[in-house]
Structure formats: C-alpha cells, structure tokens
Design a protein around this motif. Sequence first.
Motif, PDB file in Angstrom:
ATOM      1  N   ALA A 140      49.603  51.090  71.746  1.00  0.00           N
ATOM      2  CA  ALA A 140      50.469  49.944  71.837  1.00  0.00           C
ATOM      3  C   ALA A 140      50.285  49.268  73.161  1.00  0.00           C
ATOM      4  N   PRO A 141      50.557  47.910  73.239  1.00  0.00           N
ATOM      5  CA  PRO A 141      50.412  47.183  74.476  1.00  0.00           C
ATOM      6  C   PRO A 141      51.353  47.699  75.542  1.00  0.00           C
ATOM      7  N   PRO A 142      50.968  47.702  76.792  1.00  0.00           N
ATOM      8  CA  PRO A 142      51.812  48.222  77.844  1.00  0.00           C
ATOM      9  C   PRO A 142      53.044  47.408  78.111  1.00  0.00           C
ATOM     10  N   VAL A 143      53.106  46.180  77.588  1.00  0.00           N
ATOM     11  CA  VAL A 143      54.271  45.339  77.832  1.00  0.00           C
ATOM     12  C   VAL A 143      55.511  45.891  77.155  1.00  0.00           C
ATOM     13  N   PHE A 172      51.967  55.392  87.963  1.00  0.00           N
ATOM     14  CA  PHE A 172      51.665  54.334  88.928  1.00  0.00           C
ATOM     15  C   PHE A 172      50.733  53.270  88.347  1.00  0.00           C
ATOM     16  N   MET A 173      49.900  53.653  87.385  1.00  0.00           N
ATOM     17  CA  MET A 173      49.078  52.649  86.727  1.00  0.00           C
ATOM     18  C   MET A 173      49.956  51.623  86.006  1.00  0.00           C
ATOM     19  N   ILE A 174      50.877  52.112  85.187  1.00  0.00           N
ATOM     20  CA  ILE A 174      51.756  51.208  84.448  1.00  0.00           C
ATOM     21  C   ILE A 174      52.676  50.452  85.401  1.00  0.00           C
ATOM     22  N   LEU A 175      53.098  51.113  86.478  1.00  0.00           N
ATOM     23  CA  LEU A 175      53.971  50.469  87.453  1.00  0.00           C
ATOM     24  C   LEU A 175      53.292  49.240  88.062  1.00  0.00           C
ATOM     25  N   ASN A 195      54.348  60.223  77.760  1.00  0.00           N
ATOM     26  CA  ASN A 195      54.603  58.849  77.345  1.00  0.00           C
ATOM     27  C   ASN A 195      55.736  58.228  78.146  1.00  0.00           C
ATOM     28  N   ILE A 196      56.656  59.065  78.642  1.00  0.00           N
ATOM     29  CA  ILE A 196      57.734  58.566  79.481  1.00  0.00           C
ATOM     30  C   ILE A 196      57.159  57.956  80.764  1.00  0.00           C
ATOM     31  N   ALA A 197      55.998  58.478  81.198  1.00  0.00           N
ATOM     32  CA  ALA A 197      55.347  57.940  82.383  1.00  0.00           C
ATOM     33  C   ALA A 197      54.877  56.516  82.168  1.00  0.00           C
ATOM     34  N   ALA A 198      54.803  56.090  80.923  1.00  0.00           N
ATOM     35  CA  ALA A 198      54.486  54.693  80.623  1.00  0.00           C
ATOM     36  C   ALA A 198      55.750  53.876  80.385  1.00  0.00           C
TER      37      ALA A 198
END
Length: 446
Positions: free
Chosen positions: A21-24, A270-273, A396-399
């Motif tokens: 799924a998209p990160p948004v 941190f990537m998603i952040l 997945n919570i990290a995203a």
Amino acid sequence: MTTTPESDGLGAPESVASVPAPPVLVGAPTPATPPTMAQSLSPTRRRTLMGSLLVGNLMLFATYAGVIAILLPQQVADLTPANKIGNFAIVTAISSIVTIFVQPIVGALSDRTRSRLGRRSPWIVFGGIGGGLCVIALQFSPGIFALTVICVLAQVLLNAWQGPMSSIIADRIEVSGRATTSAFAGVGTSVGAAAGVILAGQLLMHLGLAYLIFGLGVIVVSVLFVVINPDRSSKGLERTPFNWVAFAKSFWVSPRKHPDYAWAFGGRFFMILGYQAIAAYQLYILEDYIHLTPVQAGSTAGMLSVVSMLCMIVSTLVFGRISDKTGRRKMFVFVATIVIAAGVLAPVLSPTVGAMFVYTAIVGVGYGAYMAVDLALMIDVLPSQGDVGKDLGVLNIAANVPQALTPPIAALLLGLFAGNYVAIFVYAIVAIVLSSLLVFPIKSVR
C-alpha cells in the motif's frame, strides 16, 4: 499503507498475505485465517475473487489517496486559509492516531463473527457503506472540528472494510495461490492510488462532486464485492474468547532479545518519517513552494502520481529479483535510501515543476527498491517463524506511527522557518539518511 495479516495471540497461528500500500495512507496489520480453513474455490470463482480484490483495493486506495492527498488539504485551505498548515496537521494526525489499531481489532472481531453471511462480509458491508457515507459527508463540514470528526469516522470505517477484505485471501485461497492473488490486490492498490489522485486533482474545484463520486464508489464496490463473492455461513464455527490483555501483549517484541528486529524497526520508522513529510504536504508544496494555482497543482499532482506509480512498480520488480538472486538485503536497502535522499535534493536546488518530476522519478525508483527489499529484510529478521504475522504486524506499526507524527512535525518546521518548505525537504533527507545507517548493525542478514 501495508496490510499484513497477523496472529492476534489469542488462537491458532495465522498465515500471512501481504498487500502493498502507498505510504501516504493509514493502515495496520490484519488478523488472517489459519491456512487449514481456506476454502476450495473453483477456477471461475477464484478468478472472480481475484478480480474483485483488484477492484476493491483500487476503489479503496483511490479514495484514500484522493481524499487525503488532494481533497482534504484543499478543503482545509478553503476553510482556514491563514492556518491551513497547522489545521491540516491536526486533522491528519488525529485521524492517523485513532486508526492505527483499527484493523487488528476489527480483524480479531471478524475472526469471531458468527453470521449467515460469514465472518468477513458483515464487516465489509458495514465498513464500506458507513465509510462511503462519511466520505460524502465531508463536503458538508462547516469547520475544522466537524471535518476532523467526520474524517476520523471515515478512516475508521474504511479500515474496517480493508482489514476483513484482505483477510479473505487467507480465508479462501490455498497457500499455492496466495502470492498471485496478493499481486492482483497489489496492482489494485498501486493503480487506485494513482487514479484517486488524478481524479481528485481534476475535480479540485468541485469538492462536493469529488466526495460524492468517491463515497458512492466505495458503497457500490463494497456491496458488490460481498454479493459477487458470497461467504459461507460461520454460525457453526467455534467462537474463541477475545482477551484484550493477550491481544495488547502480542505487539511487544523485546529489543534486547531481538536486536536485529529492533534495528529493522528503527530503519523503517525513520524512512517513513522522512518520506511521509513530503508526501503529506505535496499539494501545499505545489501551491506555495512551486507557486502553482490550485487547479494547476491538482493536475500536476495527478501526473506526478502516475510517474511515481510506474517507477515504483518497475523498480520493485527489478530490484526484488536481484536481491533474491544475490541473497543480499542490507546493501540494497542502504543504496535505495541514498537514492531517495538524492532525489529529494532536486526541488531544493530548483523549485520548479520540472524538478518535482525529477524528484518523483528518482524517489519512485528508490522507494520501489526499498519496499521490495525492505519487506524481505523484515521477514529475514523476524524473531519467530512460527509467529510471522504478529511480528510483521508490529513492524508495520513502524510505518503507521510516523504517518501520525509527520504532519505536526512538518507544521512545526514551517512555523519555525517562516513557511519555507526547504525545511521539510532538509528534514526528510536527514531522516532518510538516518534510516539507511540503522540497517548496518543488523547481523543476521547480509
């Protein structure tokens, strides 16, 4: 949003069926069904289900992307033009926080649902109809408070549809066919996200019509999904008691006992952040930093989403295969994050539409490679292969958590630097580079 079925810690171990799924978007792990309970479908019914999952995910993620990336920020700007940055942060952050655990909770409850329509269908219909009505109702919000409340309700209900729909892969598809079925769902996710941004961008000056189209689409597709793919009755199934304490404890994995797992968690976090800070504010970046009109910004956002989708799909397929053949993970994750950080520099050096396309293409390639290899790395460092779903759910919570944190962080940065969007780009680069460094201490993966 990545959807990964998990074991809820309250019953038998459950299988994994991952749908990218998209990160948004906000999402969370979804409990699935033990593989022994998978139905035996005829080839025709299996093809119908695969097509339905494609269409279902396409409509769901078109709505997520169109509303969150385009319509919602424009509506916030219309309601409070002077405070749009802070108010958008409030709306999206609250929605993200509230919905982080919706899918695992609904998934656990759907596992225990007993009805003539089966376990998942009642939740799909309830979430689809309720979520669609809330999306339609967004246009009538008189202020930020009402907009936030309706947005939260919409996200909760849409997540209540998404989770059980994803679990159907494990319910009805044998293990040997789940990868192909998940691929169909993944295609719907990617195409839907791009199509939603395009449609919303074209209807940016007609918010009421846009919300109506997305809302009705969600309602129609969710109902048709259940009608076309009827589930067997679950009335005769044994109901496992739900234990909230055991459910909550199932999300904790000790960093001391499993350091590689903790490093992987930090890297993704941190990537998603960093990535999400730019993605969430793309419309405002196009309007205030690139200086496009709202109509131009909406149209440009649609074209950017197509470029991103194509680059990510190609990159994911290519680099995922190369990583499998070489057996290397960390090198690809590190290189992918550096590529993403380099792409973010493009609009910093040149605040133009052309630079945004360069940024989108480079980041699309880098992020596609990252997502392909990162998931493989995640699986490689799991503490227990017997509890894969739960452990992937925690990762997945990290995203998901960064999606709640980035709006207020971005708003704070814009406030500190007088609305200069370069601050967000620089912040994103720092967070992304930090994420690349966190993969090196991982010892169990090459």
